[in-house]
Design a protein around this motif. Structure first.
Motif, PDB file in Angstrom:
ATOM      1  N   UNK A   1     -31.707  63.692  41.941  1.00 30.33           N
ATOM      2  CA  UNK A   1     -32.253  64.941  42.475  1.00 30.33           C
ATOM      3  C   UNK A   1     -33.751  64.901  42.729  1.00 30.33           C
ATOM      4  N   UNK A   2     -34.423  63.861  42.233  1.00 30.86           N
ATOM      5  CA  UNK A   2     -35.867  63.744  42.450  1.00 30.86           C
ATOM      6  C   UNK A   2     -36.138  62.904  43.701  1.00 30.86           C
TER       7      UNK A   2
ATOM      8  N   UNK B   1     -23.455  66.673  36.097  1.00 31.94           N
ATOM      9  CA  UNK B   1     -22.000  66.568  36.257  1.00 31.94           C
ATOM     10  C   UNK B   1     -21.543  66.722  37.699  1.00 31.94           C
ATOM     11  N   UNK B   2     -22.279  67.484  38.507  1.00 29.82           N
ATOM     12  CA  UNK B   2     -21.911  67.507  39.922  1.00 29.82           C
ATOM     13  C   UNK B   2     -22.911  66.726  40.772  1.00 29.82           C
ATOM     14  N   UNK B   3     -24.187  66.709  40.354  1.00 25.55           N
ATOM     15  CA  UNK B   3     -25.182  65.985  41.148  1.00 25.55           C
ATOM     16  C   UNK B   3     -24.873  64.494  41.216  1.00 25.55           C
TER      17      UNK B   3
ATOM     18  N   UNK C   1     -22.894  68.075  46.693  1.00 21.33           N
ATOM     19  CA  UNK C   1     -21.962  67.040  46.274  1.00 21.33           C
ATOM     20  C   UNK C   1     -20.963  67.575  45.264  1.00 21.33           C
TER      21      UNK C   1
ATOM     22  N   UNK D   1     -22.418  63.260  42.218  1.00 22.82           N
ATOM     23  CA  UNK D   1     -21.765  63.064  43.514  1.00 22.82           C
ATOM     24  C   UNK D   1     -22.670  62.370  44.532  1.00 22.82           C
ATOM     25  N   UNK D   2     -23.984  62.342  44.279  1.00 31.13           N
ATOM     26  CA  UNK D   2     -24.916  61.660  45.174  1.00 31.13           C
ATOM     27  C   UNK D   2     -24.620  60.163  45.252  1.00 31.13           C
TER      28      UNK D   2
ATOM     29  N   UNK E   1     -31.811  63.973  52.704  1.00 33.13           N
ATOM     30  CA  UNK E   1     -32.159  64.314  51.331  1.00 33.13           C
ATOM     31  C   UNK E   1     -31.305  65.481  50.863  1.00 33.13           C
TER      32      UNK E   1
ATOM     33  N   UNK F   1     -19.673  53.548  50.638  1.00 35.00           N
ATOM     34  CA  UNK F   1     -20.889  54.283  50.302  1.00 35.00           C
ATOM     35  C   UNK F   1     -21.702  53.538  49.244  1.00 35.00           C
TER      36      UNK F   1
ATOM     37  N   UNK G   1     -22.977  73.121  45.126  1.00 37.09           N
ATOM     38  CA  UNK G   1     -23.780  71.900  45.198  1.00 37.09           C
ATOM     39  C   UNK G   1     -23.325  71.068  46.395  1.00 37.09           C
TER      40      UNK G   1
ATOM     41  N   UNK H   1     -19.347  58.903  45.081  1.00 38.58           N
ATOM     42  CA  UNK H   1     -18.047  58.937  44.405  1.00 38.58           C
ATOM     43  C   UNK H   1     -17.517  60.364  44.414  1.00 38.58           C
ATOM     44  N   UNK H   2     -16.219  60.489  44.662  1.00 35.31           N
ATOM     45  CA  UNK H   2     -15.598  61.803  44.711  1.00 35.31           C
ATOM     46  C   UNK H   2     -15.491  62.387  43.308  1.00 35.31           C
ATOM     47  N   UNK H   3     -15.957  63.607  43.148  1.00 38.13           N
ATOM     48  CA  UNK H   3     -15.910  64.213  41.815  1.00 38.13           C
ATOM     49  C   UNK H   3     -14.474  64.430  41.340  1.00 38.13           C
TER      50      UNK H   3
ATOM     51  N   UNK I   1     -29.965  69.622  45.122  1.00 41.36           N
ATOM     52  CA  UNK I   1     -28.821  70.009  44.287  1.00 41.36           C
ATOM     53  C   UNK I   1     -28.862  71.491  43.890  1.00 41.36           C
TER      54      UNK I   1
END
Lengths: 284, 284
Positions: A222-223, A114-116, B86, A118-119, B106, A262, B84, A122-124, B109
């Motif tokens: 995240x990976x 839900x927050x990651x 992001x 953001x990668x 990189x 972006x 986080x 896009x603005x959360x 998170x």
């Protein structure tokens, strides 16, 4: 004490330092493994923790919670959850049951999709409600998610779509015969999600989105091999994002130029991306 | 390589194992300290990491980003972000600048208030857009957040309100005289937020919420002394939640009974809570 420990998104090193301390010192360690998966095997976790991990399937958590909580007034039990313990799936039932039994609980937060997400750039702040997409069958194509997406779209907001996973499922035949034989796990892909979304739109015809609507596919957030792809739903329905887990974001019309700059970096096709953007985005 | 490393929410042990590895091996370590704070001092972080940490204030990040990125093609630079990377504040500018300079980036998170707020027992699926509340002054009481809250409320959704922090602020006088003297940091409390919300409603009169609307105050989410309080906005405007950081959730009307059962446990006053609930919630 019952500890709900978030494991983060990708592998064994995404646990927090505090979370790892809890895992190493707990009397029993369970791994919740039916709403999400880590990108590494259980054996790798066990080697890293230096101790056995009990896989907790849906059955155990839902009807065997007293086994999980046994003795937890006196000893520490760690219940590991991929992502954040209070992410998409909360384990409210288990916590409430622990409280009934007078067992104290503590949560060790971690990264969540839900927050990651953001990668993507896009603005959360520009996201509306999160929805889930389940695997459609011939006869069952639930579209309640579509109403939520519509609410978001009418406000110009992005929608994060979380994709179904099926672990330890029985075929109807095996279930009927009481055979504990399970199907191989299935993880929905971005392509499947995009094409199911188009199928729902065809059926509902409310114009919430269409083949030329922009979306972002995200794989393994995240990976190290995280992959992001931006394109129209039609394009994403054909895309191959590799191994699980996948998520999708349907772009809201309120998207602004900084977000465009972006995401265009990972557009499947910059030309169709710009054509679609000009049709409908960033004009608010 | 530029690493954006999430620190999580509470203290030095909320960093992930991978994040800690990055911090220990990087050439330089910066700590972003103007959009959120960790609940421990910089010195404690330095002792834990065994190395110096450079505090990056807004000025440095916004106009000195080339200093942060200096040489980062050849060495590793860690940029630490509370929560986080992001989460609520993205560091898109810094990442885009790094890309322009050909520096790989990189992200590591970590937990964010956006999912950790699930500790309230509220379903994250039932949240709409997240909003921010800034400190009102005599002459500046921005209410654009109110429009977002209204959109959420009309859909029956919860709203997470993130509260302003002011770090390294100059008084107008000191700014005019070019004196680099800074005011003590300020962190908005749940009580201040609730009372500013009521002030906006008084002014706007659109009936989005009122003194009897239910909300939840959350303090130090993820820390051992985490505190949650449920009550009407009128009640929360009087509540003392202790040291920062605080957040607030305005309850949506679509709230269901399982959510009620969870939050009533920490109601300021169970009687007013139930009266308010009966008036307006859970009837959808």
């Amino acid at each position: 004490m019952l500890y709900l420990v978030g494991l983060g998104l990708a592998d064994e090193k995404d646990i927090t330092v505090r979370g790892l301390e809890v895992v190493k010192s707990a009397s029993r360690v369970y791994l919740e493994a039916y709403t999400s998966i880590l990108l590494v095997e259980k054996e790798k976790l066990e080697a890293y923790y230096g101790r056995p991990v009990i896989v907790a399937d849906r059955e155990l958590v839902e009807s065997g919670s007293d086994d999980i909580l046994e003795n937890a007034k006196d000893v520490d039990v760690a219940f590991l959850v991929v992502g954040d313990p209070f992410g998409a799936t909360t384990h409210t039932d288990l916590v409430l049951r622990a409280r009934e039994l007078g067992i104290p609980t503590r949560t060790i937060p971690n990264a969540s999709i839900l927050s990651a997400i953001g990668c993507t750039g896009l603005q959360l702040y520009n996201f509306g409600q999160t929805v889930s997409m389940v695997f459609f069958t011939e006869t069952w194509k639930p579209s309640s998610y579509y109403d939520r997406v519509k609410e978001n779209a009418q406000l110009g907001l992005h929608t994060l779509v979380l994709l179904d996973i099926k672990v330890k499922e029985q075929s109807l035949e095996n279930m009927a015969r009481g055979r504990k034989i399970y199907e191989p796990p299935r993880y929905m892909t971005v392509a499947q999600c995009a094409s199911q979304m188009l199928e729902t739109e065809e059926e509902r015809q409310e114009g919430v989105y269409g083949p030329d609507s922009l979306a972002i596919g995200a794989a393994r957030v995240g990976a190290p091999d995280q992959k992001l792809v931006a394109g129209t739903l039609k394009e994403l329905a054909e895309v191959d994002m590799g191994r699980p887990l996948h998520s999708l974001v349907l772009l809201g019309k309120r998207a602004h130029d900084l977000e465009r700059d972006y995401i265009e970096q990972f557009a499947v096709n910059k030309e169709t991306f710009h054509a679609a953007w000009k049709q409908g985005y960033g004009h608010t």
